[in-house]
Design a protein around this motif. Structure first.
Motif, PDB file in Angstrom:
ATOM      1  N   THR A  92      -3.878 -29.580 -15.111  1.00 12.80           N
ATOM      2  CA  THR A  92      -3.239 -29.030 -13.920  1.00 12.80           C
ATOM      3  C   THR A  92      -4.301 -28.583 -12.935  1.00 12.80           C
ATOM      4  OG1 THR A  92      -1.357 -28.257 -15.238  1.00 12.80           O
ATOM      5  CG2 THR A  92      -1.628 -27.282 -13.049  1.00 12.80           C
ATOM      6  N   TYR A  94      -4.876 -26.534  -9.342  1.00 13.51           N
ATOM      7  CA  TYR A  94      -4.268 -25.547  -8.456  1.00 13.51           C
ATOM      8  C   TYR A  94      -4.983 -25.631  -7.117  1.00 13.51           C
ATOM      9  CZ  TYR A  94      -2.446 -23.837 -12.840  1.00 13.51           C
ATOM     10  OH  TYR A  94      -1.806 -23.765 -14.064  1.00 13.51           O
ATOM     11  N   SER A 106       0.539 -26.206  -7.535  1.00 11.62           N
ATOM     12  CA  SER A 106      -0.065 -26.831  -8.712  1.00 11.62           C
ATOM     13  C   SER A 106       0.413 -28.274  -8.823  1.00 11.62           C
ATOM     14  CB  SER A 106       0.299 -26.057  -9.977  1.00 11.62           C
ATOM     15  OG  SER A 106       1.698 -26.090 -10.181  1.00 11.62           O
ATOM     16  N   TYR A 107      -0.474 -29.107  -9.309  1.00  7.49           N
ATOM     17  CA  TYR A 107      -0.188 -30.519  -9.517  1.00  7.49           C
ATOM     18  C   TYR A 107      -0.650 -30.909 -10.921  1.00  7.49           C
ATOM     19  CZ  TYR A 107      -0.028 -30.757  -4.390  1.00  7.49           C
ATOM     20  OH  TYR A 107       0.269 -30.559  -3.073  1.00  7.49           O
ATOM     21  N   THR A 108       0.092 -31.782 -11.547  1.00  8.97           N
ATOM     22  CA  THR A 108      -0.357 -32.386 -12.795  1.00  8.97           C
ATOM     23  C   THR A 108      -1.275 -33.540 -12.420  1.00  8.97           C
ATOM     24  OG1 THR A 108       1.712 -31.809 -13.878  1.00  8.97           O
ATOM     25  CG2 THR A 108       0.397 -33.536 -14.907  1.00  8.97           C
ATOM     26  N   HIS A 120       3.586 -33.198  -8.254  1.00  8.52           N
ATOM     27  CA  HIS A 120       4.176 -31.856  -8.199  1.00  8.52           C
ATOM     28  C   HIS A 120       5.687 -32.004  -8.145  1.00  8.52           C
ATOM     29  CE1 HIS A 120       4.728 -27.622  -7.259  1.00  8.52           C
ATOM     30  NE2 HIS A 120       5.562 -28.004  -6.307  1.00  8.52           N
TER      31      HIS A 120
END
Length: 144
Positions: A92, A94, A106-108, A120
């Motif tokens: 993840t 941020y 946040s993004y994977t 996201h």
């Protein structure tokens, strides 16, 4: 023989771990919004249609946790957005504008060769706050 295989495995692991870092220079090759009705809009294609110079924008992720863009002189408006801060925990990332967590997303992350995909999924609270009907954003960068 086992010792040789162990050393080879460690070298490979070291290389693979090093190769999968966000630090470096990237080009955005896709920025897709998926709406609640599953309609997909590629914002990157729309941006490049109105500002062809955007195709040359470079996204730089520094090891110190800063991310910013470098654009050609025709696209300096993109750079005016300014730098953001980033940090990673597991898979993840941020992204934070300034120091407030109120402006954090946040993004994977998914590394695929020389590409990285940021995903996201918007919560109901985010949708309400942002007044959107988007369930997901997928941003794809390619290492340069």
């Amino acid at each position: 023989m086992k010792k040789l295989l162990s050393i080879a495995a460690l070298i490979c692991l070291s290389y693979c771990t090093h190769a999968q870092t966000i630090v470096g220079k990237w080009k955005c090759i896709g920025n897709q919004l998926i709406n609640d009705n599953n309609k997909i809009t590629d914002l990157q294609k729309q941006l490049e249609a109105t500002m062809p110079c955007a195709a040359n924008t470079i996204y730089i992720f520094e090891a110190n946790g800063k991310q910013y863009t470098q654009s050609t002189s025709e696209c300096k408006a993109i750079d005016a957005v300014g730098a953001v801060n980033w940090s990673i925990s597991g898979n993840t990332i941020y992204i934070r504008k300034g120091t407030s967590k109120n402006f954090e997303t946040s993004y994977t992350l998914l590394f695929q060769g020389n590409k990285v995909v940021f995903t996201h999924d918007y919560t109901d609270a985010e949708k309400k706050k942002l007044h959107i009907k988007t369930k997901r954003i997928i941003i794809t960068y390619q290492k340069i």
